[in-house]
Design a protein around this motif. Sequence first.
Motif, PDB file in Angstrom:
ATOM      1  N   VAL A  16      51.207  22.954  52.514  1.00 17.91           N
ATOM      2  CA  VAL A  16      50.955  23.224  51.092  1.00 17.91           C
ATOM      3  C   VAL A  16      50.260  24.576  50.904  1.00 17.91           C
ATOM      4  CG1 VAL A  16      49.814  22.376  49.015  1.00 17.91           C
ATOM      5  CG2 VAL A  16      50.905  20.781  50.565  1.00 17.91           C
ATOM      6  N   LEU A  17      49.298  24.897  51.764  1.00 18.11           N
ATOM      7  CA  LEU A  17      48.672  26.223  51.723  1.00 18.11           C
ATOM      8  C   LEU A  17      48.880  26.860  53.089  1.00 18.11           C
ATOM      9  CD1 LEU A  17      45.320  25.460  49.825  1.00 18.11           C
ATOM     10  CD2 LEU A  17      47.493  26.254  48.875  1.00 18.11           C
ATOM     11  N   ASN A  18      49.422  28.067  53.082  1.00 15.92           N
ATOM     12  CA  ASN A  18      49.878  28.668  54.336  1.00 15.92           C
ATOM     13  C   ASN A  18      49.198  30.013  54.561  1.00 15.92           C
ATOM     14  OD1 ASN A  18      51.263  29.241  56.603  1.00 15.92           O
ATOM     15  ND2 ASN A  18      53.321  29.083  55.687  1.00 15.92           N
ATOM     16  N   ASP A  19      48.010  29.958  55.142  1.00 11.84           N
ATOM     17  CA  ASP A  19      47.283  31.165  55.538  1.00 11.84           C
ATOM     18  C   ASP A  19      46.894  32.038  54.336  1.00 11.84           C
ATOM     19  OD1 ASP A  19      46.088  32.828  57.300  1.00 11.84           O
ATOM     20  OD2 ASP A  19      47.908  33.846  57.959  1.00 11.84           O
ATOM     21  N   LEU A  20      46.155  31.433  53.419  1.00  9.40           N
ATOM     22  CA  LEU A  20      45.730  32.172  52.219  1.00  9.40           C
ATOM     23  C   LEU A  20      44.474  32.977  52.504  1.00  9.40           C
ATOM     24  CD1 LEU A  20      45.922  29.807  49.109  1.00  9.40           C
ATOM     25  CD2 LEU A  20      47.696  31.181  50.160  1.00  9.40           C
ATOM     26  N   THR A  21      44.546  34.255  52.198  1.00  8.77           N
ATOM     27  CA  THR A  21      43.356  35.105  52.270  1.00  8.77           C
ATOM     28  C   THR A  21      43.220  35.804  50.922  1.00  8.77           C
ATOM     29  OG1 THR A  21      43.464  35.362  54.657  1.00  8.77           O
ATOM     30  CG2 THR A  21      42.329  37.109  53.452  1.00  8.77           C
ATOM     31  N   LEU A  22      42.090  35.565  50.260  1.00  7.10           N
ATOM     32  CA  LEU A  22      41.918  36.046  48.882  1.00  7.10           C
ATOM     33  C   LEU A  22      40.467  36.355  48.608  1.00  7.10           C
ATOM     34  CD1 LEU A  22      43.776  33.171  47.007  1.00  7.10           C
ATOM     35  CD2 LEU A  22      44.501  35.553  46.963  1.00  7.10           C
ATOM     36  N   GLN A  23      40.255  37.293  47.697  1.00  9.14           N
ATOM     37  CA  GLN A  23      38.903  37.479  47.174  1.00  9.14           C
ATOM     38  C   GLN A  23      38.981  37.357  45.667  1.00  9.14           C
ATOM     39  OE1 GLN A  23      37.112  41.084  48.644  1.00  9.14           O
ATOM     40  NE2 GLN A  23      36.312  39.944  50.392  1.00  9.14           N
ATOM     41  N   ILE A  24      38.161  36.484  45.121  1.00 10.13           N
ATOM     42  CA  ILE A  24      38.147  36.296  43.669  1.00 10.13           C
ATOM     43  C   ILE A  24      36.876  36.940  43.147  1.00 10.13           C
ATOM     44  CG2 ILE A  24      38.056  34.551  41.838  1.00 10.13           C
ATOM     45  CD1 ILE A  24      39.691  32.776  43.941  1.00 10.13           C
ATOM     46  N   PRO A  25      37.026  38.048  42.390  1.00 11.31           N
ATOM     47  CA  PRO A  25      35.836  38.832  42.039  1.00 11.31           C
ATOM     48  C   PRO A  25      34.897  38.107  41.074  1.00 11.31           C
ATOM     49  CG  PRO A  25      37.815  39.733  41.002  1.00 11.31           C
ATOM     50  CD  PRO A  25      38.267  38.610  41.872  1.00 11.31           C
ATOM     51  N   ALA A  26      33.616  38.371  41.247  1.00  8.87           N
ATOM     52  CA  ALA A  26      32.591  37.787  40.372  1.00  8.87           C
ATOM     53  C   ALA A  26      32.620  38.492  39.021  1.00  8.87           C
ATOM     54  CB  ALA A  26      31.222  37.947  41.009  1.00  8.87           C
ATOM     55  N   GLY A  27      32.277  37.759  37.992  1.00  7.13           N
ATOM     56  CA  GLY A  27      32.113  38.349  36.665  1.00  7.13           C
ATOM     57  C   GLY A  27      33.411  38.757  35.993  1.00  7.13           C
ATOM     58  N   GLN A  28      34.533  38.283  36.531  1.00 13.70           N
ATOM     59  CA  GLN A  28      35.832  38.604  35.932  1.00 13.70           C
ATOM     60  C   GLN A  28      36.668  37.330  35.883  1.00 13.70           C
ATOM     61  OE1 GLN A  28      37.612  42.302  37.327  1.00 13.70           O
ATOM     62  NE2 GLN A  28      35.702  42.770  38.364  1.00 13.70           N
ATOM     63  N   ALA A  29      37.802  37.438  35.208  1.00 15.14           N
ATOM     64  CA  ALA A  29      38.666  36.257  35.093  1.00 15.14           C
ATOM     65  C   ALA A  29      39.930  36.455  35.925  1.00 15.14           C
ATOM     66  CB  ALA A  29      39.031  36.021  33.636  1.00 15.14           C
ATOM     67  N   THR A  30      40.243  35.444  36.715  1.00 19.19           N
ATOM     68  CA  THR A  30      41.428  35.487  37.577  1.00 19.19           C
ATOM     69  C   THR A  30      42.341  34.317  37.208  1.00 19.19           C
ATOM     70  OG1 THR A  30      40.166  36.471  39.379  1.00 19.19           O
ATOM     71  CG2 THR A  30      42.218  35.387  39.994  1.00 19.19           C
ATOM     72  N   GLY A  31      43.609  34.611  37.020  1.00 19.36           N
ATOM     73  CA  GLY A  31      44.586  33.568  36.709  1.00 19.36           C
ATOM     74  C   GLY A  31      45.434  33.278  37.945  1.00 19.36           C
ATOM     75  N   ILE A  32      45.615  31.985  38.243  1.00 22.08           N
ATOM     76  CA  ILE A  32      46.518  31.603  39.341  1.00 22.08           C
ATOM     77  C   ILE A  32      47.788  31.048  38.709  1.00 22.08           C
ATOM     78  CG2 ILE A  32      46.800  30.274  41.465  1.00 22.08           C
ATOM     79  CD1 ILE A  32      43.861  29.764  41.536  1.00 22.08           C
ATOM     80  N   VAL A  33      48.912  31.636  39.048  1.00 24.17           N
ATOM     81  CA  VAL A  33      50.182  31.129  38.543  1.00 24.17           C
ATOM     82  C   VAL A  33      51.117  30.843  39.725  1.00 24.17           C
ATOM     83  CG1 VAL A  33      49.924  32.416  36.386  1.00 24.17           C
ATOM     84  CG2 VAL A  33      51.305  33.395  38.209  1.00 24.17           C
ATOM     85  N   GLY A  34      52.160  30.079  39.437  1.00 26.62           N
ATOM     86  CA  GLY A  34      53.130  29.762  40.483  1.00 26.62           C
ATOM     87  C   GLY A  34      53.908  28.526  40.067  1.00 26.62           C
ATOM     88  N   PRO A  35      55.045  28.312  40.709  1.00 27.73           N
ATOM     89  CA  PRO A  35      55.875  27.162  40.341  1.00 27.73           C
ATOM     90  C   PRO A  35      55.157  25.833  40.566  1.00 27.73           C
ATOM     91  CG  PRO A  35      57.030  28.615  41.872  1.00 27.73           C
ATOM     92  CD  PRO A  35      55.629  29.102  41.802  1.00 27.73           C
ATOM     93  N   ASN A  36      55.675  24.785  39.966  1.00 26.13           N
ATOM     94  CA  ASN A  36      55.146  23.436  40.220  1.00 26.13           C
ATOM     95  C   ASN A  36      55.150  23.191  41.723  1.00 26.13           C
ATOM     96  OD1 ASN A  36      57.044  22.508  37.389  1.00 26.13           O
ATOM     97  ND2 ASN A  36      54.828  22.483  37.456  1.00 26.13           N
ATOM     98  N   ASN A  61      29.895  32.629  46.343  1.00 21.01           N
ATOM     99  CA  ASN A  61      28.647  33.386  46.155  1.00 21.01           C
ATOM    100  C   ASN A  61      27.831  33.466  47.451  1.00 21.01           C
ATOM    101  OD1 ASN A  61      29.232  33.968  43.535  1.00 21.01           O
ATOM    102  ND2 ASN A  61      27.972  32.330  42.667  1.00 21.01           N
ATOM    103  N   GLY A  62      28.517  33.763  48.538  1.00 18.21           N
ATOM    104  CA  GLY A  62      27.833  33.958  49.813  1.00 18.21           C
ATOM    105  C   GLY A  62      27.513  32.662  50.554  1.00 18.21           C
ATOM    106  N   VAL A  63      27.807  31.502  49.947  1.00 22.26           N
ATOM    107  CA  VAL A  63      27.510  30.227  50.605  1.00 22.26           C
ATOM    108  C   VAL A  63      28.783  29.712  51.264  1.00 22.26           C
ATOM    109  CG1 VAL A  63      26.720  27.839  50.283  1.00 22.26           C
ATOM    110  CG2 VAL A  63      25.766  29.684  48.864  1.00 22.26           C
ATOM    111  N   HIS A  64      28.691  29.523  52.581  1.00 20.14           N
ATOM    112  CA  HIS A  64      29.834  29.016  53.327  1.00 20.14           C
ATOM    113  C   HIS A  64      29.977  27.516  53.055  1.00 20.14           C
ATOM    114  CE1 HIS A  64      32.788  28.738  56.410  1.00 20.14           C
ATOM    115  NE2 HIS A  64      32.075  27.868  57.081  1.00 20.14           N
ATOM    116  N   LEU A  65      31.166  27.096  52.674  1.00 20.71           N
ATOM    117  CA  LEU A  65      31.371  25.674  52.342  1.00 20.71           C
ATOM    118  C   LEU A  65      31.484  24.860  53.622  1.00 20.71           C
ATOM    119  CD1 LEU A  65      31.915  26.844  49.556  1.00 20.71           C
ATOM    120  CD2 LEU A  65      33.859  25.355  49.341  1.00 20.71           C
ATOM    121  N   ASN A  66      30.417  24.203  53.957  1.00 19.67           N
ATOM    122  CA  ASN A  66      30.458  23.444  55.215  1.00 19.67           C
ATOM    123  C   ASN A  66      29.920  22.035  55.026  1.00 19.67           C
ATOM    124  OD1 ASN A  66      27.860  23.976  54.747  1.00 19.67           O
ATOM    125  ND2 ASN A  66      27.435  25.077  56.654  1.00 19.67           N
TER     126      ASN A  66
END
Length: 236
Positions: A16-36, A61-66
């Motif tokens: 379902v997710l295949n090697d995603l590398t992304l940075q979502i910037p702080a203080g801005q709006a990011t839209g995720i689009v894609g097919p169903n 925000n610098g906190v590793h999700l663990n």
Amino acid sequence: MITIQGLRKKFGSLQVLNDLTLQIPAGQATGIVGPNGSGKTTLIKHLLGLVKPDAGCIEVNGVHLNGSYEYRRHIGYMPQMAQYPENMKVRELIDFIIQMREEEPVFEEELIALFELEKEMQKPLRVLSGGTKQKAGALLALMFDPRILILDEPTAGLDPRSSYQFKQWIKREKDRGKTILLTTHIMSEIEELADHLILLVEGQVRYHGRQSDFIKSNEEQRLEGAVAKILQEVSV
Ligand SMILES: Nc1ncnc2c1ncn2[C@@H]1O[C@H](COP(=O)(O)OP(=O)(O)OP(=O)(O)O)[C@@H](O)[C@H]1O
């Protein structure tokens, strides 16, 4: 800032997710689009710690999700289809969440007024219309004034007036410096609200950058045309 590195997730044999590398910037709006089925909600659920990745890491925000959930206090999440305790009244649900968080809401009254929820407060959640449930979800996501807003198809089911008012609220939050991540199939909403665009196709990032650059590089006037062009290319 949300940083995602090498994120992979399989459900059964489906990657379902295949090697995603992304940075979502702080203080801005990011839209995720894609097919169903392209993995948008699955990505969002990883950011909230609701789904465990097979590989990769995520930092919010610098906190590793663990496994720690403290960072989630700062996230307002509006799910695509919220599941609430059916027999609870709207008022009881709000009070329950306030008690659990041990925190006073900042925007409770404003949001009740914005969505005209006054007359719904004493109704059990099971009798609410789909759009009214959606408004209750927006209220819960926004009332504690979170730093990060994660909105999964937030206006689906809202009537035009509520949808307009909700978008005005989101724009105001953006101007107040909030980090906003939203998915929607309504491309005009992305144009209206988002600075950045992530286009996911089959669990991979096809585009990540400014949405204006994406439209321009595809020689289109509108986002819908540009996205349709790419999806047409990948389907042949
Ligand atoms: N818990 C789960 N178990 C098995 N498969 C799942 C699970 N959650 C999601 N999937 C599958 O993962 C794929 C991606 O689903 P996801 O909900 O992330 O897509 P989406 O891009 O948000 O789609 P939509 O635009 O329709 O909301 C789909 O094929 C879906 O059936």
